[in-house]
Design a protein around this motif. Structure first.
Motif, short mmCIF file in Angstrom:
data_model
loop_
_atom_site.label_atom_id
_atom_site.label_comp_id
_atom_site.label_asym_id
_atom_site.label_seq_id
_atom_site.Cartn_x
_atom_site.Cartn_y
_atom_site.Cartn_z
N PRO A 24 27.52 -34.12 -19.47
CA PRO A 24 27.55 -33.32 -18.25
C PRO A 24 27.95 -31.89 -18.52
O PRO A 24 28.84 -31.62 -19.34
CB PRO A 24 28.61 -34.03 -17.38
N GLN A 25 27.29 -30.96 -17.86
CA GLN A 25 27.60 -29.55 -18.04
C GLN A 25 28.65 -29.14 -17.03
O GLN A 25 28.35 -28.85 -15.88
CB GLN A 25 26.34 -28.70 -17.86
N LYS A 26 29.89 -29.16 -17.45
CA LYS A 26 30.98 -28.82 -16.55
C LYS A 26 30.88 -27.37 -16.11
O LYS A 26 30.67 -26.48 -16.93
CB LYS A 26 32.34 -29.05 -17.23
N GLY A 27 31.02 -27.15 -14.80
CA GLY A 27 31.00 -25.80 -14.30
C GLY A 27 29.63 -25.18 -14.28
O GLY A 27 29.49 -23.97 -14.24
N GLY A 28 28.58 -25.98 -14.36
CA GLY A 28 27.23 -25.46 -14.37
C GLY A 28 26.86 -24.86 -13.03
O GLY A 28 27.60 -24.95 -12.05
N PRO A 29 25.67 -24.23 -12.95
CA PRO A 29 25.31 -23.51 -11.74
C PRO A 29 25.11 -24.39 -10.55
O PRO A 29 25.15 -23.92 -9.43
CB PRO A 29 23.98 -22.83 -12.14
N GLY A 30 24.88 -25.69 -10.76
CA GLY A 30 24.62 -26.55 -9.62
C GLY A 30 25.80 -27.33 -9.13
O GLY A 30 25.66 -28.21 -8.30
N VAL A 31 26.99 -27.07 -9.66
CA VAL A 31 28.15 -27.85 -9.30
C VAL A 31 28.41 -27.80 -7.80
O VAL A 31 28.73 -28.79 -7.17
CB VAL A 31 29.39 -27.37 -10.08
N PHE A 32 28.24 -26.64 -7.19
CA PHE A 32 28.52 -26.51 -5.77
C PHE A 32 27.25 -26.43 -4.93
O PHE A 32 27.27 -26.78 -3.75
CB PHE A 32 29.36 -25.25 -5.51
N ASP A 33 26.18 -25.96 -5.49
CA ASP A 33 24.98 -25.73 -4.69
C ASP A 33 23.75 -26.07 -5.54
O ASP A 33 23.19 -25.22 -6.24
CB ASP A 33 24.93 -24.27 -4.23
N VAL A 34 23.32 -27.33 -5.47
CA VAL A 34 22.20 -27.75 -6.30
C VAL A 34 20.89 -27.13 -5.82
O VAL A 34 19.95 -26.97 -6.60
CB VAL A 34 22.06 -29.29 -6.36
N LEU A 35 20.80 -26.78 -4.54
CA LEU A 35 19.57 -26.16 -4.04
C LEU A 35 19.35 -24.80 -4.70
O LEU A 35 18.24 -24.47 -5.11
CB LEU A 35 19.63 -26.01 -2.52
N SER A 36 20.42 -24.00 -4.79
CA SER A 36 20.30 -22.70 -5.45
C SER A 36 19.99 -22.87 -6.92
O SER A 36 19.16 -22.15 -7.49
CB SER A 36 21.59 -21.90 -5.28
N ALA A 37 20.66 -23.82 -7.56
CA ALA A 37 20.41 -24.07 -8.98
C ALA A 37 18.97 -24.48 -9.22
O ALA A 37 18.33 -24.05 -10.18
CB ALA A 37 21.37 -25.13 -9.51
N LEU A 38 18.47 -25.34 -8.33
CA LEU A 38 17.09 -25.81 -8.46
C LEU A 38 16.12 -24.65 -8.35
O LEU A 38 15.16 -24.55 -9.13
CB LEU A 38 16.82 -26.85 -7.36
N ASN A 39 16.35 -23.76 -7.41
CA ASN A 39 15.48 -22.60 -7.25
C ASN A 39 15.60 -21.63 -8.41
O ASN A 39 14.61 -21.07 -8.88
CB ASN A 39 15.80 -21.89 -5.93
N ASN A 40 16.84 -21.42 -8.88
CA ASN A 40 17.06 -20.46 -9.96
C ASN A 40 16.46 -20.92 -11.28
O ASN A 40 15.98 -20.11 -12.08
CB ASN A 40 18.56 -20.23 -10.15
N LEU A 41 16.49 -22.24 -11.52
CA LEU A 41 16.00 -22.77 -12.80
C LEU A 41 14.53 -23.18 -12.74
O LEU A 41 13.96 -23.52 -13.78
CB LEU A 41 16.85 -23.98 -13.21
N ASP A 42 13.95 -23.17 -11.56
CA ASP A 42 12.55 -23.60 -11.42
C ASP A 42 11.65 -22.77 -12.32
O ASP A 42 11.69 -21.53 -12.31
CB ASP A 42 12.12 -23.44 -9.96
N GLY A 43 10.86 -23.45 -13.12
CA GLY A 43 9.97 -22.77 -14.07
C GLY A 43 10.60 -22.61 -15.44
O GLY A 43 9.90 -22.22 -16.39
N ASN A 44 11.90 -22.88 -15.56
CA ASN A 44 12.59 -22.73 -16.84
C ASN A 44 13.10 -24.06 -17.38
O ASN A 44 13.78 -24.07 -18.42
CB ASN A 44 13.77 -21.76 -16.68
N PHE A 45 12.81 -25.15 -16.69
CA PHE A 45 13.18 -26.47 -17.21
C PHE A 45 12.26 -26.83 -18.38
O PHE A 45 11.16 -26.28 -18.52
CB PHE A 45 13.01 -27.53 -16.12
#
Length: 320
Positions: A24-45
């Motif tokens: 698990p990536q502790k403190g990752g970008p999606g810890v509090f807001d997975v919707l923002s993380a999903l949008n931010n990482l979209d295309g970079n997975f």
């Protein structure tokens, strides 16, 4: 060892291709807001994870009812790929991802709706909308407020030796800061606090003859309810402005209860601010009228001090 596949795969084991699972990536970008993380990482997975991301974005409401196997099957990927996708978002695994997604969707629905901006006539300007919300809120207050509630709060304030006003969050803290500003002019030692830790400490210093005045739109903030209980325990009198049926309403000795539905138009300021401010002004007016001689002398002194400071003798907004 559990046989639950959703738990079995949430360990650091190799996937079908022999690639070790990431922890698990502790403190990752999606810890509090997975919707923002999903949008931010979209295309970079990674390619396989991107398939999961694309499916999730297109089926947000369906994910909560899926197992890890369901999602893997829909995306035509392996379960370990789903876990890697979840961890790329900063979640510990699929269950953690589902929980955070459900929470995000619950609080974000009104902001993601296509109907966020209601249809209004061209002549209904921003100031018309705000004034309309003010009128509606104050009208609701007028229908709900009970004179006995305000009289009880007024009597406490008239006999207090000091008032500590407290609110946590933007709206409530602004109201309580204004309340302290209002009541010190009447000759009552008045203070304001909005820090949750400081509030607990200040509440513990109050005792008989002191008043803790709390404002909370929700009536459920732990810091506010806790402060009321602390102050009660040391013999102080607690007053609150909040919704009926809440923990704060039950904890305060003198509750002023108002239930104002918030406007669904998210771009307008919260309506409860107007109502809370009206209650504060009504109490200040009642207290000032009840102790007119003392109030007039305090206001005279304030005016004299300001005149000596800036030299202006004309009418001034002394009440503010």
């Amino acid at each position: 060892m559990t046989n639950d596949p959703e738990v079995t795969f949430e360990t650091e084991t190799p996937d079908a291709a022999g690639t070790p699972m990431r922890p698990p990536q502790k403190g990752g970008p999606g810890v509090f807001d997975v919707l923002s993380a999903l949008n931010n990482l979209d295309g970079n997975f990674a390619a396989q994870e991107q398939r999961v991301a694309t499916y999730v974005k297109n089926h947000l409401d369906a994910i909560s009812n899926m197992t890890i196997g369901d999602l893997a099957d829909h995306c035509e990927v392996s379960k370990p790929t789903v876990i890697r996708f979840c961890r790329s978002l900063g979640c510990s695994g699929f269950r953690d991802f589902k929980l955070r997604l459900v929470q995000n969707l619950a609080v974000s629905a009104q902001y993601m709706s296509a109907n966020t901006i209601p249809d209004v006539p061209d002549t209904n300007t921003a100031i018309d909308q705000v004034i309309g919300a003010l009128y509606a809120s104050v009208d609701t207050l007028r229908k709900q407020v009970e004179t006995d509630m305000l009289d009880a709060a007024k009597d406490v304030i008239l006999n207090t030796r000091q008032i500590l006003f407290a609110g946590i969050g933007g709206g409530s803290s602004m109201i309580t800061q204004e309340a302290a500003n209002r009541f010190f002019r009447l000759g009552i030692p008045s203070f304001h606090v909005s820090d949750s830790y400081l509030l607990q400490m200040r509440a513990a210093t109050l005792g008989p003859g002191a008043t803790l005045f709390l404002v909370s739109a929700s009536g459920e903030a732990d810091a506010i309810v806790g402060a009321a209980e602390i102050a009660n325990g040391y013999g102080a009198t607690t007053i609150c402005i909040t919704k009926p049926g809440t923990r704060l309403a039950a904890a305060a000795k003198v509750p002023v209860l108002i239930d104002v539905p918030e406007d669904r138009a998210i771009f307008k300021p919260t309506a409860s601010r107007y109502v809370h401010l009206v209650v504060i002004d009504a109490l200040a007016t009642a207290v000032a009228q009840e102790s007119a001689d003392t109030t007039k002398e305090n206001l005279r002194r304030i005016r004299a001090s300001l005149t000596a400071y800036h030299g202006r003798t004309g009418p001034q907004p002394l009440g503010d």
